[in-house]
Each structure stands twice: as structure tokens, then as C-alpha cells.
Design a protein around this motif. Sequence first.
Motif, PDB file in Angstrom:
ATOM      1  N   ASP A 329       0.821  -1.211   0.000  1.00 48.54           N
ATOM      2  CA  ASP A 329       0.000   0.000   0.000  1.00 48.54           C
ATOM      3  C   ASP A 329       0.855   1.261   0.000  1.00 48.54           C
ATOM      4  O   ASP A 329       2.050   1.230   0.279  1.00 48.54           O
ATOM      5  N   TRP A 355     -13.383   2.256   7.260  1.00 49.63           N
ATOM      6  CA  TRP A 355     -13.092   1.776   5.911  1.00 49.63           C
ATOM      7  C   TRP A 355     -14.337   1.467   5.092  1.00 49.63           C
ATOM      8  O   TRP A 355     -14.243   1.221   3.887  1.00 49.63           O
ATOM      9  N   ASP A 359     -15.746  -6.999   2.061  1.00 50.97           N
ATOM     10  CA  ASP A 359     -14.552  -7.794   2.348  1.00 50.97           C
ATOM     11  C   ASP A 359     -13.278  -6.957   2.335  1.00 50.97           C
ATOM     12  O   ASP A 359     -12.396  -7.145   3.174  1.00 50.97           O
ATOM     13  N   GLN A 360     -13.151  -6.063   1.365  1.00 53.59           N
ATOM     14  CA  GLN A 360     -11.957  -5.238   1.271  1.00 53.59           C
ATOM     15  C   GLN A 360     -11.832  -4.321   2.494  1.00 53.59           C
ATOM     16  O   GLN A 360     -10.748  -4.139   3.050  1.00 53.59           O
ATOM     17  N   ALA A 361     -12.965  -3.746   2.914  1.00 48.36           N
ATOM     18  CA  ALA A 361     -12.958  -2.884   4.096  1.00 48.36           C
ATOM     19  C   ALA A 361     -12.571  -3.680   5.339  1.00 48.36           C
ATOM     20  O   ALA A 361     -11.794  -3.207   6.176  1.00 48.36           O
ATOM     21  N   MET A 363     -10.723  -6.367   5.446  1.00 50.06           N
ATOM     22  CA  MET A 363      -9.311  -6.713   5.358  1.00 50.06           C
ATOM     23  C   MET A 363      -8.431  -5.537   5.787  1.00 50.06           C
ATOM     24  O   MET A 363      -7.514  -5.692   6.589  1.00 50.06           O
ATOM     25  N   LYS A 364      -8.728  -4.348   5.244  1.00 49.30           N
ATOM     26  CA  LYS A 364      -7.936  -3.163   5.581  1.00 49.30           C
ATOM     27  C   LYS A 364      -8.038  -2.845   7.074  1.00 49.30           C
ATOM     28  O   LYS A 364      -7.029  -2.567   7.740  1.00 49.30           O
TER      29      LYS A 364
END
Length: 400
Positions: A329, A355, A359-361, A363-364
Amino acid sequence: MTKTLSILLLTLLLASCATTPKAPSLTITAADFKALPGWGQDNLASFTQAFNRSCTRIQKLNPAQPFSSIEQAGNNAQWQAICSQFESVKADDPAALKRFFETHFKPYQIANNGDSKGLFTGYFEASLNGSRTPKAPYLIPLHQRPYDLIMVQLGDFRPELKGQRIAGRVINGKLTPYETREQITTNQWPHSDSVLLWVDDPVDAFFTQIQGSGVVEMDDGTEVRIGYAGHNGHTYYAIGRELIKMGVLTKETVSMQSIRQWLEQNPDQAAAIMNTNQSYIFFREISGAGPIGAEGIALTAQRSLAVDPSWLPYGLPLWVDIEPVTESDQPIRRLMIAQDTGGAIRGPVRGDVFWGHGDQAAMKAGKMNSEGRYWALFPVGGHNPGQSKMNLHYSAYHQL
């Protein structure tokens, strides 16, 4: 002998003083927009929605009151004027947005005892599967706020206690502590029937408590958004610390993902570990564009920041410079706004990035454990001498 004893006592006293950490103390230093890392590279168009949402609340405040105990923050009237002028700025004009903030605000670096670096974590809107009736596999209750729960903001009674809160129920005219998480989850309390929804996974339910909001996919195909409605008044405790104490995780490996994995792989011990966090959150159904933050408005993904409101006010724009979440990142350098808080968010330089959902939120948010710093944007000419004593008194309280 007397001299030797005196030297020994003095040595012990100095050693004690040397190991005592400094109490948090807010430090504010004037800066310039040119000093903000990445300023001018952020697409401020996506910030406008978050700022407008805070402005909706700000416009309802008493114009004569100070915006914060921080003298540089000015008064509500100044912020209201800025919000009114912002309405005429086109959201699709990056140059105009940049010019607006440079014209109406001045950046100040925020520090704790002169240290500008602090911890930044992340949170997200959780995803769950649920039902309105208890039936397999939906057997885990999410409770709504009980009628007898009394939540107290201590700052409403004494200004020096601003930011502190307790909760309980009144028994024989006295406010007494509410039940712990363990007592609530094992039905050792009088409101086991106060269920909002039933979900299928105790670990999902636990992490939704930590996040404070979620989207529930119902068994009838509908979708229900839930948000914070109250808490039991007990102090939040990060269970990752408990797993580190046990030796099953380390400071380097602890994350939401590793904690979840351990809980799922050790169901016989999971409940006991989760109950080391005695805090319990009650929920309500909400509607609208997103989860509701502590400011009372919908949060905006990657623009809303949870802060400690005993140090920084809601609605305050903050330019952040945060280390990358993962090695692949880029640093997070963007304009955010203080719109929420959390049980673990404590101190002048402490942030929790929202976030969003998905799923992406997740994970972050789960991986984020980054060092960072921020600059507050206060109105140009916002200095209000009448607030100086208030701010000094406030800082003194935090040094007790």
C-alpha cells in the motif's frame, strides 16, 4: 548509615520518577499547508459529503458557544459561516475545493507532550447473517437497549470530566453498575428477552460489537442495518492482549484476522476469551446512507475518523499522514474528519479509520495497526482568548 539510607531513598525516588510515563497533554503547533505531506494530491471531491454531513449538525449549534475548549477552534458562528460558504463550492472542482480550505482554514499539528506520532487503527461495517426469530442456525442474540439502562456523560456534570462516561441502572435511588458481557451472554441478567435480531455466529456477533455497526443479511432475503444504541458501561479490553499473554499470538502477528482465526479454531475457549472484554454494545435498526457515528451523522468510508472527543471535537477536519496498512500500500495522506469514537480510542494522537462495508474494508481494518500523525484545520482567525483558561484547566485534569 543515615547518609547511605538517604542516598538509597533518593535513588529509588528518581528511579520511580524515571519510569512513570507522562500523562497525555495536548500540544498544538501552527503549520502551513505546504508542510502537509501530500497536500494537493488528495481528490477532495469525496470529502465534501463527509464535511457537509458534519455541517448539518454544526448549523444547529448555539452560535455564541465555543466550538471546542481548544482556543484555536474559535466559536460555532465561525464554523457555521464556513459551512454556509462551502455550499456554493462545486464538488467536482478540485482546485476550488483546495482553494476553499486554504482560504478558510489554518493547519495546526496535533501532538501529545510534543510527540506528533500516534497509533492509527481501522474499523468497518460488519456483515452478518440473521433472523428475527430464534431457530437454527440463528441462535446468538443481538440485544437492543434495555429500558433501564442509564448512560451518563460525566462532562455534563463537571467540565473537567468531559469525555468520560459511565452506565448502569438505578436501584433504591442509586446508580449501580450494569451486568458484564459474560453475565449478558450467559443470560445472568433480567433482559434476556430484549433481543433485536438473532445471528448465526458468536464470533461475528463479537466483532460487530467492536465495530459498533453492521449489515445483517436476513433469512427472508431482506437486509437490515444495525447501529450503536448504548453500552453497559464497562471498560473496553482488547482481547488480542489476552492472546498475546497466552503466547498464542505475538505483537507482530496480532490482527483482527488472526484473532478471528484463533477463536474459530478454539471454540471451547472462545467464549472465555471474548468475555475478558467486559464491554457490551446494544444495537438498534437504522436507515440511511451508512452507519451512524458518535457525532450523530452517517459515516463516510475512508473520510470519517474516530478520535478521542475529550481532546478533539467532532466535525474537525484533520489532514492525516499514516503509514501504509500493508507493504504493497501507499501511505494514507488525505483529509478526514472527526465523526466518531470508540472504547479503545484514547489520547490526543489516536485515530481509527472507517473503511466502509465489504470484504476489502474488513481486510484493511483488520490489518491496520499503523503509526501516523495529523494536523487539525482550524478557522483562520479562530483564536478566542476567552477559551484559554478553559483549555489550560482541561489539560491539567488529564495530567492528574
